[in-house]
Scaffold this active site. Structure first.
Site, short mmCIF file in Angstrom:
data_model
loop_
_atom_site.label_atom_id
_atom_site.label_comp_id
_atom_site.label_asym_id
_atom_site.label_seq_id
_atom_site.Cartn_x
_atom_site.Cartn_y
_atom_site.Cartn_z
N CYS A 91 0.82 -1.21 0.00
CA CYS A 91 0.00 0.00 0.00
C CYS A 91 0.87 1.27 0.00
CB CYS A 91 -0.96 -0.08 1.18
SG CYS A 91 -2.46 0.84 0.91
N HIS A 183 -3.21 -5.60 1.97
CA HIS A 183 -2.50 -5.77 3.25
C HIS A 183 -2.56 -7.21 3.76
CE1 HIS A 183 -2.01 -1.45 4.29
NE2 HIS A 183 -3.11 -1.30 3.58
N GLU A 185 -0.76 -8.53 5.88
CA GLU A 185 -0.42 -8.53 7.32
C GLU A 185 -1.66 -8.32 8.19
OE1 GLU A 185 -0.03 -6.10 5.27
OE2 GLU A 185 -0.37 -4.17 6.25
#
Ligand code: GLN
Length: 207
Positions: A91, A183, A185
Site C-alpha cells: 500500500c 495488506h 499482514e
C-alpha cells in the site's frame, strides 16, 4: 543440492520492517510466525545493514517519505534496494517504491518501473475486503484487504503481475521488488509473507 545451497536452506534470514510510521507491528507479527525468519524493525541506516530483505508497510506514504529523509534512511535504502535487496511494499510501501505517482508531485524511493494512483479505491470509509487467486500462493483464494489503496496504472516491460482484482493488477513484481495494493499482514493468511521470505532466501548469498 550443492553444499552452499544446503547451507543457505538451513540458515535463518533476517527480514527488516521499516518502522517509522504505519502498520509495521502487524508485519513483524506475521513474519514471527514463519520458521527460520528473524524479523527486525528498521529505523536507522545501521539497522538496514543487518537485513537480508525489507518490508515497507502501509501507512501514509507522504509521512513515511518525509521520515525517511529525517532519519537519513532515504539514500541508504534506495541504494540497497537498487543493489538487489529484496523489498516488498504494501500500500503506502508500494507508493514509496513507484517510479510515477499520478496524483502526487512527490517521489520517494522511485525504484520500480510502475505508475500508481494514490487512494484510487476511495477513502477510509470505502475500505473493503475481497479475495483473489494468486497463482504463486496456490489454488486457494487469498484474502485482500484494501484501505485507501493505490492502484497500479502503469507497468514497465520488466514488471510481472502477481494478482488482479476485477481485471486490474493489485500486486506485481520487478526483479526482487514486490508491490501490493492490499495488506496481507492484516489477515490470518500467512502465505504471502512465507512466499516473500522464500523469495528473499533465494537471493541470499553464502556468507
Ligand atoms: N493512501 C495512503 C497513501 O497514500 C496509503 C494507504 C495505506 O497504506 N493503507 O499513502
Amino acid at each position: 543440492m550443492t553444499a552452499d545451497a544446503a547451507a543457505i536452506a538451513a540458515e535463518s534470514i533476517t527480514v527488516g520492517v521499516l518502522a517509522l510510521q504505519g502498520g509495521y507491528v502487524e508485519h513483524m507479527a506475521a513474519l514471527s510466525r514463519i520458521g527460520q525468519v528473524v524479523a527486525v524493525p528498521v529505523r536507522t541506516a545501521s539497522d538496514l545493514d543487518s537485513v537480508d530483505a525489507i518490508i515497507l508497510p502501509g501507512g501514509e506514504s507522504s509521512a513515511i517519505g518525509r521520515l525517511l529523509e529525517v532519519f537519513g534512511l532515504m539514500e541508504p535504502l534506495r541504494k540497497r534496494i537498487a543493489a538487489g535487496l529484496p523489498a516488498w511494499g504494501t500500500c503506502a510501501g508500494m507508493i514509496l517504491l513507484a517510479g510515477d505517482i499520478d496524483n502526487d508531485e512527490r517521489r520517494h524511493l522511485c525504484l520500480m518501473d510502475i505508475g500508481v494512483t494514490r487512494n484510487a479505491y476511495g477513502g477510509q470509509l470505502d475500505s473493503f475486503d475481497a479475495s483473489t487467486i494468486i497463482p504463486e500462493l496456490g489454488p486457494d483464494p487469498f484474502p485482500l484487504v484494501l484501505i485507501r489503496a493505490p492502484s497500479i496504472t502503469r507497468m514497465g516491460p520488466g514488471v510481472r503481475v502477481l494478482a488482479s482484482l476485477e481485471g486490474k493488477p493489485v500486486a506485481c513484481m520487478e526483479k526482487a521488488m514486490v508491490a501490493t495494493s492490499f495488506h496481507p499482514e492484516l489477515t490470518a493468511d500467512g502465505r504471502f509473507h512465507e512466499w516473500f521470505a522464500s523469495l528473499a532466501r533465494s537471493y541470499l548469498v553464502p556468507r
